[in-house]
Design a protein around this motif. Structure first.
Motif, PDB file in Angstrom:
ATOM      1  N   UNK A 150      81.588 120.920  64.515  1.00 39.40           N
ATOM      2  CA  UNK A 150      80.171 121.006  64.867  1.00 39.40           C
ATOM      3  C   UNK A 150      79.600 119.585  64.880  1.00 39.40           C
ATOM      4  N   UNK A 151      79.005 119.191  65.986  1.00 42.61           N
ATOM      5  CA  UNK A 151      78.563 117.804  66.142  1.00 42.61           C
ATOM      6  C   UNK A 151      77.127 117.570  65.696  1.00 42.61           C
ATOM      7  N   UNK A 152      76.301 118.625  65.612  1.00 46.28           N
ATOM      8  CA  UNK A 152      74.880 118.402  65.328  1.00 46.28           C
ATOM      9  C   UNK A 152      74.448 118.926  63.968  1.00 46.28           C
ATOM     10  N   UNK A 153      75.377 119.441  63.191  1.00 52.77           N
ATOM     11  CA  UNK A 153      75.005 119.936  61.863  1.00 52.77           C
ATOM     12  C   UNK A 153      74.870 118.751  60.913  1.00 52.77           C
ATOM     13  N   UNK A 154      73.720 118.671  60.266  1.00 55.76           N
ATOM     14  CA  UNK A 154      73.456 117.573  59.332  1.00 55.76           C
ATOM     15  C   UNK A 154      73.231 118.056  57.913  1.00 55.76           C
ATOM     16  N   UNK A 155      73.119 119.374  57.723  1.00 59.96           N
ATOM     17  CA  UNK A 155      72.906 119.915  56.379  1.00 59.96           C
ATOM     18  C   UNK A 155      73.750 121.180  56.217  1.00 59.96           C
ATOM     19  N   UNK A 156      74.448 121.275  55.107  1.00 57.52           N
ATOM     20  CA  UNK A 156      75.217 122.461  54.747  1.00 57.52           C
ATOM     21  C   UNK A 156      74.766 122.902  53.362  1.00 57.52           C
ATOM     22  N   UNK A 157      74.585 124.208  53.176  1.00 57.49           N
ATOM     23  CA  UNK A 157      74.144 124.725  51.885  1.00 57.49           C
ATOM     24  C   UNK A 157      75.030 125.879  51.442  1.00 57.49           C
ATOM     25  N   UNK A 158      75.423 125.854  50.173  1.00 56.88           N
ATOM     26  CA  UNK A 158      76.138 126.973  49.558  1.00 56.88           C
ATOM     27  C   UNK A 158      75.163 127.606  48.568  1.00 56.88           C
ATOM     28  N   UNK A 160      79.266 118.806  58.074  1.00 52.80           N
ATOM     29  CA  UNK A 160      78.020 118.046  58.272  1.00 52.80           C
ATOM     30  C   UNK A 160      78.327 116.597  58.626  1.00 52.80           C
ATOM     31  N   UNK A 161      77.553 116.065  59.567  1.00 53.80           N
ATOM     32  CA  UNK A 161      77.625 114.640  59.887  1.00 53.80           C
ATOM     33  C   UNK A 161      78.908 114.200  60.529  1.00 53.80           C
ATOM     34  N   UNK A 162      79.529 115.033  61.352  1.00 55.68           N
ATOM     35  CA  UNK A 162      80.825 114.691  61.942  1.00 55.68           C
ATOM     36  C   UNK A 162      80.695 113.694  63.092  1.00 55.68           C
ATOM     37  N   UNK A 163      79.518 113.608  63.693  1.00 59.64           N
ATOM     38  CA  UNK A 163      79.297 112.677  64.806  1.00 59.64           C
ATOM     39  C   UNK A 163      78.483 111.487  64.298  1.00 59.64           C
ATOM     40  N   UNK A 164      79.179 110.381  64.038  1.00 57.37           N
ATOM     41  CA  UNK A 164      78.512 109.216  63.453  1.00 57.37           C
ATOM     42  C   UNK A 164      77.416 108.680  64.377  1.00 57.37           C
ATOM     43  N   UNK A 165      77.654 108.695  65.692  1.00 61.47           N
ATOM     44  CA  UNK A 165      76.654 108.178  66.633  1.00 61.47           C
ATOM     45  C   UNK A 165      75.395 109.036  66.604  1.00 61.47           C
ATOM     46  N   UNK A 166      75.588 110.364  66.530  1.00 61.99           N
ATOM     47  CA  UNK A 166      74.435 111.261  66.479  1.00 61.99           C
ATOM     48  C   UNK A 166      73.641 111.031  65.192  1.00 61.99           C
ATOM     49  N   UNK A 167      74.344 110.857  64.070  1.00 60.33           N
ATOM     50  CA  UNK A 167      73.661 110.642  62.796  1.00 60.33           C
ATOM     51  C   UNK A 167      72.876 109.335  62.822  1.00 60.33           C
ATOM     52  N   UNK A 168      73.470 108.299  63.435  1.00 59.26           N
ATOM     53  CA  UNK A 168      72.773 107.012  63.517  1.00 59.26           C
ATOM     54  C   UNK A 168      71.531 107.128  64.385  1.00 59.26           C
ATOM     55  N   UNK A 169      71.645 107.882  65.479  1.00 61.14           N
ATOM     56  CA  UNK A 169      70.491 108.059  66.370  1.00 61.14           C
ATOM     57  C   UNK A 169      69.375 108.830  65.688  1.00 61.14           C
ATOM     58  N   UNK A 170      69.759 109.800  64.836  1.00 61.87           N
ATOM     59  CA  UNK A 170      68.754 110.590  64.128  1.00 61.87           C
ATOM     60  C   UNK A 170      68.135 109.808  62.974  1.00 61.87           C
ATOM     61  N   UNK A 171      68.861 108.811  62.493  1.00 63.79           N
ATOM     62  CA  UNK A 171      68.357 108.024  61.371  1.00 63.79           C
ATOM     63  C   UNK A 171      68.283 108.818  60.086  1.00 63.79           C
ATOM     64  N   UNK A 172      69.224 109.734  59.906  1.00 64.04           N
ATOM     65  CA  UNK A 172      69.204 110.589  58.726  1.00 64.04           C
ATOM     66  C   UNK A 172      70.572 110.590  58.068  1.00 64.04           C
ATOM     67  N   UNK A 173      70.650 111.159  56.883  1.00 62.07           N
ATOM     68  CA  UNK A 173      71.910 111.271  56.162  1.00 62.07           C
ATOM     69  C   UNK A 173      72.310 112.735  56.053  1.00 62.07           C
ATOM     70  N   UNK A 174      73.599 113.016  56.257  1.00 62.38           N
ATOM     71  CA  UNK A 174      74.042 114.407  56.121  1.00 62.38           C
ATOM     72  C   UNK A 174      74.107 114.788  54.646  1.00 62.38           C
ATOM     73  N   UNK A 175      73.844 116.078  54.387  1.00 62.59           N
ATOM     74  CA  UNK A 175      73.764 116.541  52.997  1.00 62.59           C
ATOM     75  C   UNK A 175      74.499 117.861  52.809  1.00 62.59           C
TER      76      UNK A 175
END
Length: 709
Positions: free
Chosen positions: A513-521, A550-565
């Motif tokens: 998944x390229x756009x998932x930035x948050x995973x919760x259990x 979460x955060x598998x696409x480094x370029x997407x995460x950099x563009x969003x300016x956020x950190x995966x959690x």
């Protein structure tokens, strides 16, 4: 009438524990080479068999004896090679099953039913021409990172077996592709076997392999083998592999038995996954058989995982002064994510500080809302499908127990049913308590249906960047029953048409998944205090795999300016499992678990087997196991002095479909002693079953190296 000049010994699927023997002899008009597929009479039926031994001249039969002739030979299918027969023989011997049972189960179901003339007509159908001749088309590859290249170089130059210990998103699949490419290009007859733990991971891997290798070898050179295929599809893939036309076979655990005469490399992706252990019939481990097959057939074996099984981790330990030999596997580490992407930051929510009965804590809900508002995707994991595990009457204490199993019927709100997930028994939800008539019936516990509903309510006011409401989807065994449903739902997630994905462990493994930035259990604590000593290992692996979505696409995460959690809601935030998860420190977790296992003399420092008995009553089931144990001691069976036999006990869910289940555990510090004892115990178990007091016994089986105790 033909004159029968040879005797052939044939492996057949005879009834389990029938005492008929591994091989039956038949007369043949001509000598048949070992591995030949034949149709032979068995009782009143005609069945498929495999010629196992070299034919011998017909001798004098005992007076009054007659030998039945072979009914037909499956012409057009080359004999199964010696390495395949050796693999089957080893699996049958090690896992204590009949030779013919394993051999025939390893063949496509449709092949067992086809008559020789039917198969001949099928083989005459013109095959689709390969779309490329493969002579001039170069394989398009991508540049490897330094870590990937080091791993590839060692796999190329050493014999292995190898453990590719790479974090989620480190590019293990690209290493698999490059190693397979090297093997196929080095030998025009070479074949590769690539295994994944679950069917739902096969299509995306097949697409990736086909895209990479079809321009060179043709799309028909990549085939799949798994139980989700139709029987004709499985037969077609098996024949392509057996003939060598298929260069790459992708499949689940059943693919380990594929006939691959040119096998040069075996890849076992997510090798830690318990799905590689068969739980019905011959209870084999496809991962362990892959290791054995690679050694026997001279093929390289590559095991890959971000969270290896403790057995594999221990087997790949590097040499130390205290242990100069180290393990028998080669460990290759790839700790970095592709594109310098960061691993998910793990945040623990202490549910003791949250409102009672809260499903989602306020901080987690706020974090999901923020991701939706920014157009990012979130994933919520709960490994329990349905709406609630049980319905309960507040007045009399009635619970929705299954009448046929010692388990609850799960409440499914979507179709208003109570469904047993063990035997399948289904009834409509009652309007009032069946015992006292009270209408005050409540659901207890939570499932993925309830999470989906709750999120729909809680996020109803949250808007996406385009000012539309948040879109929530659920993926579990209930929503993916229809053919193609899983692929369609995954495509929606990949296309960005889902903002919050709710699901079971199906969504936690392997998906890119390229756009998932948050995973919760949301409710992972149940495994922390299980009686199963492997439960912490499985929980840690599941959460680490989930965090890796979460955060598998480094370029997407950099563009969003956020950190995966990765968010974990728990009542035990300081537990060692969550401490190791917070640091993404698998090595520390494994060291702690292995220390406990060694002190307790548990696998991988000891070897185990189970004997399980199913009967009409628990007394008969346990009585059979007790009597078989006494008979083993009375006979003084070989290896018994090095094996500990524990008393029989009921299974955790002791009754399924009105059959009572009991088991007894055996442990030994010597694998050889355990195997020697089990082999000698088989006829004793069979004889014990024949006793009149065990008349209610339904079946018994041996489970070597069990994963669930």
């Amino acid at each position: 009438m033909p004159i029968h000049t040879a005797i052939v010994h044939v492996a057949l699927h005879t009834p389990s524990h029938s005492g008929v023997g591994d091989l039956l002899s038949y007369a043949s008009a001509q000598p048949l080479p070992p591995g030949t597929l034949v149709r032979v009479p068995l009782g009143k039926r005609e069945v498929l068999g495999v010629v196992w031994d070299a034919a011998e001249a017909t001798g004098e039969l005992p007076e009054g004896a007659a030998m039945r002739p072979v009914a037909g030979v499956l012409e057009g299918v080359a004999p199964l090679a010696l390495p395949w027969r050796r693999l089957v023989a080893f699996a049958a011997r090690y896992y204590q099953r009949a030779l013919g049972e394993v051999a025939l189960a390893a063949l496509p179901p449709q092949l067992r039913d086809l008559q020789p003339d039917q198969l001949a007509r099928r083989l005459k159908r013109p095959a689709k021409a390969l779309d490329q001749d493969g002579s001039e088309n170069a394989i398009q590859t991508i540049a490897l990172t330094a870590e990937q290249e080091r791993a590839r170089a060692r796999i190329s130059s050493e014999s292995g077996p190898f453990l590719l210990f790479g974090s989620t998103g480190s590019g293990k699949t690209e290493v698999y592709l490059r190693c397979v490419q090297e093997a196929l290009e080095a030998d025009p007859t070479a074949q590769a076997l690539v295994m994944v733990p679950e069917i739902n991971l096969t299509p995306q891997l097949e697409e990736r392999f086909t895209t990479r290798f079809a321009p060179r070898f043709g799309s028909q050179a990549v085939v799949s083998l798994h139980s989700g295929m139709t029987n004709p599809q499985r037969l077609k893939s098996w024949l392509a592999a057996h003939s060598g036309a298929a260069r790459i076979v992708l499949g689940t655990r059943m693919a380990v038995f594929a006939s691959l005469p040119g096998l040069k490399i075996i890849v076992v992706d997510e090798e830690h996954d318990p799905s590689y252990k068969q739980q019905e019939g011959a209870r084999y481990s496809a991962r362990d058989l892959a290791i054995w097959r690679g050694r026997e057939q001279g093929a390289k074996v590559l095991l890959g995982s971000a969270t290896p099984s403790l057995e594999t981790w221990h087997a790949s330990r590097p040499p130390t002064p205290e242990d100069p030999e180290g393990g028998r596997y080669v460990r290759l580490a790839m700790p970095s994510r592709i594109g310098a992407g960061a691993l998910a930051r793990v945040r623990r929510v202490d549910m003791n500080q949250q409102p009672r009965r809260a499903i989602f804590s306020a901080p987690l809900l706020a974090a999901i809302s923020e991701r939706v508002a920014r157009g990012e995707q979130s994933m919520v994991l709960l490994n329990r499908r349905g709406y609630a595990p049980v319905l309960h009457c507040a007045d009399c204490g009635w619970k929705s127990d299954c009448p046929h199993c010692s388990a609850h019927q799960v409440f499914h709100k979507t179709d208003r049913t109570l469904r047993c997930h063990h035997c399948g028994y289904t009834v409509r939800v009652p309007r009032a308590c069946p015992t006292c008539g009270s209408p005050d019936i409540h659901s207890m516990g939570r499932g993925t249906e309830q999470l989906e509903e709750q999120l729909g309510d809680l996020l109803s006011e949250v808007l996406r960047p385009d000012r539309t409401p948040a879109r929530i989807a659920r993926i579990d065994a209930d929503t993916t029953k229809a053919k193609g449903a899983l692929e369609a739902q995954l495509a929606q997630v990949h296309a960005g048409e889902v903002d919050v994905l709710v699901g079971t462990q199906m969504i936690a493994k392997g998906h890119d998944f390229r756009r998932i930035t948050l995973v919760a259990a949301v409710q992972p604590d149940g495994a922390l205090f299980s009686s199963d000593f492997r439960a912490p290992e499985r929980l840690f692996a599941l959460l680490m795999q989930a965090a890796g979505r979460a955060g598998r696409d480094a370029a997407y995460m950099a563009a969003q300016g956020t950190q995966c959690e990765m968010w974990v809601q728990t009542f035990h935030p300081q537990h060692t499992v969550y401490e190791a998860l917070r640091k993404h420190d698998y090595e520390a977790f494994a060291a702690q678990q292995l220390k406990e296992r060694e002190e307790a003399a548990m696998p991988p420092f000891a070897y185990q087997a189970l004997v399980r008995a199913d009967a009409r009553t628990q007394e008969v089931a346990q009585g059979f196991l007790t009597a078989a144990t006494a008979a083993a001691h009375a006979a003084g069976l070989p290896g018994l002095d090095a094996v500990t036999l524990f008393p029989p006990v009921p299974l955790t869910i002791q009754r399924v479909a009105n059959v009572e289940r009991a088991q007894m555990l055996m442990e030994s510090g010597s694998r050889t002693a355990l195997q020697r004892f089990l082999a000698a115990w088989q006829p004793v178990l069979q004889a014990t079953r024949s006793a009149p007091e065990h008349k209610g016994l339904v079946r018994w089986l041996v489970d070597v190296d069990p994963l669930v105790i």
